[in-house]
Write a protein that holds these residues in place. Structure first.
Motif, mmCIF file in Angstrom:
data_model
loop_
_atom_site.group_PDB
_atom_site.id
_atom_site.type_symbol
_atom_site.label_atom_id
_atom_site.label_comp_id
_atom_site.label_asym_id
_atom_site.label_seq_id
_atom_site.Cartn_x
_atom_site.Cartn_y
_atom_site.Cartn_z
ATOM 1 N N THR A 115 16.892 28.975 -6.859
ATOM 2 C CA THR A 115 18.162 29.224 -7.271
ATOM 3 C C THR A 115 18.348 30.663 -7.821
ATOM 4 O O THR A 115 19.324 30.862 -8.573
ATOM 5 C CB THR A 115 18.454 28.411 -8.446
ATOM 6 O OG1 THR A 115 17.874 28.305 -9.358
ATOM 7 C CG2 THR A 115 18.618 26.802 -7.694
ATOM 8 N N GLY A 116 17.393 31.587 -7.602
ATOM 9 C CA GLY A 116 17.381 32.913 -8.415
ATOM 10 C C GLY A 116 18.461 33.677 -7.614
ATOM 11 O O GLY A 116 18.892 33.736 -6.367
ATOM 12 N N LEU A 117 18.966 34.534 -8.432
ATOM 13 C CA LEU A 117 20.293 35.350 -7.881
ATOM 14 C C LEU A 117 19.899 36.317 -6.791
ATOM 15 O O LEU A 117 20.572 36.599 -5.840
ATOM 16 C CB LEU A 117 20.587 36.067 -8.946
ATOM 17 C CG LEU A 117 21.446 35.771 -10.099
ATOM 18 C CD1 LEU A 117 21.944 36.818 -11.021
ATOM 19 C CD2 LEU A 117 22.637 35.147 -9.415
ATOM 20 N N LEU A 118 18.496 36.713 -6.724
ATOM 21 C CA LEU A 118 17.904 37.670 -5.567
ATOM 22 C C LEU A 118 17.820 36.779 -4.267
ATOM 23 O O LEU A 118 18.384 37.163 -3.408
ATOM 24 C CB LEU A 118 16.647 38.125 -5.958
ATOM 25 C CG LEU A 118 15.911 39.112 -4.904
ATOM 26 C CD1 LEU A 118 16.627 40.205 -4.590
ATOM 27 C CD2 LEU A 118 14.525 39.623 -5.399
ATOM 28 N N ASN A 119 17.518 35.518 -4.464
ATOM 29 C CA ASN A 119 17.348 34.662 -3.059
ATOM 30 C C ASN A 119 18.826 34.214 -2.771
ATOM 31 O O ASN A 119 19.097 34.053 -1.603
ATOM 32 C CB ASN A 119 16.485 33.642 -3.384
ATOM 33 C CG ASN A 119 15.158 33.876 -3.290
ATOM 34 O OD1 ASN A 119 14.599 35.094 -2.936
ATOM 35 N ND2 ASN A 119 14.078 33.043 -3.496
ATOM 36 N N SER B 196 15.325 34.571 1.859
ATOM 37 C CA SER B 196 16.013 33.753 0.824
ATOM 38 C C SER B 196 15.225 32.582 0.314
ATOM 39 O O SER B 196 15.811 32.002 -0.635
ATOM 40 C CB SER B 196 17.296 33.226 1.562
ATOM 41 O OG SER B 196 16.788 32.493 2.679
ATOM 42 N N SER B 197 14.115 32.472 0.827
ATOM 43 C CA SER B 197 13.404 31.346 0.193
ATOM 44 C C SER B 197 11.845 31.928 -0.617
ATOM 45 O O SER B 197 10.952 31.049 -0.717
ATOM 46 C CB SER B 197 12.766 30.144 0.975
ATOM 47 O OG SER B 197 12.316 30.922 2.055
ATOM 48 N N ILE C 142 15.123 36.891 -18.188
ATOM 49 C CA ILE C 142 16.314 37.063 -17.470
ATOM 50 C C ILE C 142 15.726 37.383 -16.048
ATOM 51 O O ILE C 142 16.321 37.103 -14.859
ATOM 52 C CB ILE C 142 17.013 38.583 -17.730
ATOM 53 C CG1 ILE C 142 17.541 38.296 -19.067
ATOM 54 C CG2 ILE C 142 18.097 39.043 -16.808
ATOM 55 C CD1 ILE C 142 18.222 39.720 -19.700
ATOM 56 N N PHE C 143 14.587 38.179 -15.798
ATOM 57 C CA PHE C 143 14.122 38.347 -14.334
ATOM 58 C C PHE C 143 13.626 37.352 -13.744
ATOM 59 O O PHE C 143 13.482 37.126 -12.637
ATOM 60 C CB PHE C 143 13.223 39.663 -14.282
ATOM 61 C CG PHE C 143 14.078 40.924 -14.378
ATOM 62 C CD1 PHE C 143 14.374 41.348 -13.032
ATOM 63 C CD2 PHE C 143 14.495 41.598 -15.345
ATOM 64 C CE1 PHE C 143 15.427 42.505 -12.981
ATOM 65 C CE2 PHE C 143 15.261 42.861 -15.187
ATOM 66 C CZ PHE C 143 15.716 43.281 -14.195
ATOM 67 N N LYS C 144 12.819 36.409 -14.668
ATOM 68 C CA LYS C 144 11.996 35.143 -14.091
ATOM 69 C C LYS C 144 13.138 34.095 -13.348
ATOM 70 O O LYS C 144 12.937 33.509 -12.627
ATOM 71 C CB LYS C 144 11.264 34.233 -15.081
ATOM 72 C CG LYS C 144 10.043 35.125 -15.520
ATOM 73 C CD LYS C 144 9.304 34.301 -16.496
ATOM 74 C CE LYS C 144 8.664 32.943 -15.939
ATOM 75 N NZ LYS C 144 7.765 32.541 -16.838
ATOM 76 N N SER C 145 14.325 34.310 -14.110
ATOM 77 C CA SER C 145 15.483 33.376 -13.386
ATOM 78 C C SER C 145 15.914 34.211 -12.111
ATOM 79 O O SER C 145 16.478 33.531 -11.292
ATOM 80 C CB SER C 145 16.504 33.186 -14.409
ATOM 81 O OG SER C 145 17.184 34.638 -14.802
ATOM 82 N N ILE C 146 16.070 35.552 -12.063
ATOM 83 C CA ILE C 146 16.573 36.335 -10.981
ATOM 84 C C ILE C 146 15.812 36.186 -9.842
ATOM 85 O O ILE C 146 16.054 35.785 -8.604
ATOM 86 C CB ILE C 146 16.605 37.657 -11.326
ATOM 87 C CG1 ILE C 146 18.008 37.782 -12.319
ATOM 88 C CG2 ILE C 146 17.024 38.464 -9.975
ATOM 89 C CD1 ILE C 146 18.175 39.271 -12.779
ATOM 90 N N PHE C 147 14.356 35.978 -10.112
ATOM 91 C CA PHE C 147 13.192 35.843 -9.111
ATOM 92 C C PHE C 147 13.102 34.556 -8.686
ATOM 93 O O PHE C 147 12.157 34.427 -8.062
ATOM 94 C CB PHE C 147 11.852 36.461 -9.413
ATOM 95 C CG PHE C 147 12.133 38.120 -9.738
ATOM 96 C CD1 PHE C 147 13.149 38.918 -8.779
ATOM 97 C CD2 PHE C 147 11.534 38.992 -10.599
ATOM 98 C CE1 PHE C 147 13.391 40.265 -8.833
ATOM 99 C CE2 PHE C 147 11.737 40.224 -10.594
ATOM 100 C CZ PHE C 147 12.572 40.841 -9.793
#
Length: 290
Positions: A128-132, A143-144, A119-124
Motif C-alpha cells: 500500500t506504499g505510495l511509491l508502489n 508495483s509489488s 514517513i518513508f517506511k510507509s511510502i516504501f
C-alpha cells in the motif's frame, strides 16, 4: 558591555575541565579499552594488544559496514551538493516565491529523523506504499517491490532519503556564499563582454569554494558517521545490506563486545579525521580572496 575588558586567566579552567570530563576522557578511555579483551560478560580487563583491530579486518559485519559507509558518504555528498547548488542558484534570483521555496526545501532537515523514517517506511511499503501505488498506474513489475526488504534496493532507498533530507541544508550554505559575492564583479564582467557561462565559470565557481568546502566536509563527515536514518528505515537489514560502521558499533556494544566496539569506534574516528584533514587541505589551496 565593555568589549575591551580582560578576564583572569583562570576563567578558562572550568570550561576546559568540563570539556575534558565530557569529551577527552571518554575518548581516551575508549582508546585504552580497545586494546583489552573487555566484554560485558567479564569483570576483568586484560591487555589484548591489536587483537581487536586485526579481528575487525576479518569480520564480515565490519567489512560490509565499511563498504556501505563509503558508498553512502560518496553518493549522498555528490548529489546533495549538486542539487543544493542548483537550488541555490535558482533561488538566488528575484523570484517572488523564493522565500517560501527556500523554507520548503529546507524543511526536511528540520524534521526528526524518526519522523522521516516513519514517513518513508510507509511510502516504501510493498503493498500500500505510495511509491508502489504510483508504479501500479503504469502496470509495471515494480508495483509489488519491497523496497526496504529487498537487499538489491534497500541501501539505495536509504541513500535517496538522505539526499532528499540533506539537499536543503546544502542549499542554505550555498545561498549564503552566493549572497556575499559582490555585484561589482558581475558588472565589470558584463562590461568586458563576458556571457553568463563565462561569469559563472570565472566568478561564481571560484568564489563559492569556501561554501563548497564547508558543504563537502559536513556531507562527508555526516555520511561516514551515519546512524539515525539507517536505524529508522531498516535497522541495518535486510541481512547486512544497509549495515554501516555506526550501526556495526551499536551491534558490537549491544552484543557485549565492548572492546571490539571501542576499536571500531576508534577506526571510524581516525578515518573521519583523516578525510577531514585531506579535504580541508585541498580546498584551502583552491580558495581565492574576495
Amino acid at each position: 558591555m565593555n568589549m575591551k575588558k580582560t578576564y583572569p586567566n583562570y576563567f578558562w579552567i572550568v570550561p576546559f575541565a568540563i570539556y575534558t570530563i565530557l569529551f577527552i576522557l571518554p575518548g581516551l578511555l575508549g582508546l585504552i579499552y580497545s586494546f583489552t579483551n573487555w566484554t560485558i560478560y567479564s569483570s576483568t580487563k586484560s591487555f589484548a594488544g591489536l587483537e581487536n583491530y586485526t579481528n575487525l579486518l576479518n569480520d564480515s559485519l565490519f567489512k560490509t559496514g565499511l563498504k556501505n559507509t563509503l558508498l553512502f558518504a560518496l553518493i549522498t555528498t555528490v548529489f546533495k551538493n549538486v542539487f543544493g547548488f542548483a537550488l541555490a542558484l535558482a533561488l538566488n534570483t528575484k523570484l517572488k516565491t523564493k522565500n517560501l521555496l527556500r523554507t520548503v526545501y529546507f524543511l526536511p532537515m528540520v524534521l526528526s529523523t524518526l519522523i522521516v523514517g516513519i514517513i518513508f517506511k510507509s511510502i516504501f511499503m510493498p503493498d500500500t506504499g505510495l511509491l508502489n501505488v504510483f508504479f501500479s498506474f503504469f502496470s509495471t513489475n515494480l508495483s509489488s517491490t519491497d523496497w526496504l526488504g529487498n537487499p538489491a534496493y534497500a541501501m539505495w532507498m536509504v541513500i535517496l532519503v538522505e539526499i532528499w533530507r540533506g539537499t536543503g541544508y546544502c542549499m542554505v550554505i550555498f545561498l549564503a556564499g552566493l549572497q556575499v559575492i559582490s555585484k561589482d564583479y558581475y558588472e565589470s564582467a558584463t562590461i568586458d563582454g563576458a556571457n553568463n557561462w563565462q561569469q559563472f565559470k570565472s566568478i561564481t565557481l571560484p568564489m563559492m569554494i569556501p561554501s563548497l568546502n564547508v558543504n563537502i566536509l559536513l556531507s562527508i563527515i555526516n555520511g561516514l558517521k551515519v546512524f539515525d536514518i539507517v536505524i529508522a528505515l531498516t535497522g541495518g537489514g535486510p541481512g547486512l545490506s544497509t549495515e554501516v560502521l555506526s550501526t556495526g558499533i551499536y551491534k558490537y556494544m549491544g552484543n557485549g563486545a565492548l572492546a571490539t566496539g571501542g576499536a571500531a569506534n576508534i577506526v571510524l574516528t581516525l578515518f573521519v579525521v583523516a578525510v577531514f584533514a585531506v579535504i580541508n587541505g585541498v580546498f584551502s589551496k583552491l580558495e581565492v580572496e574576495r
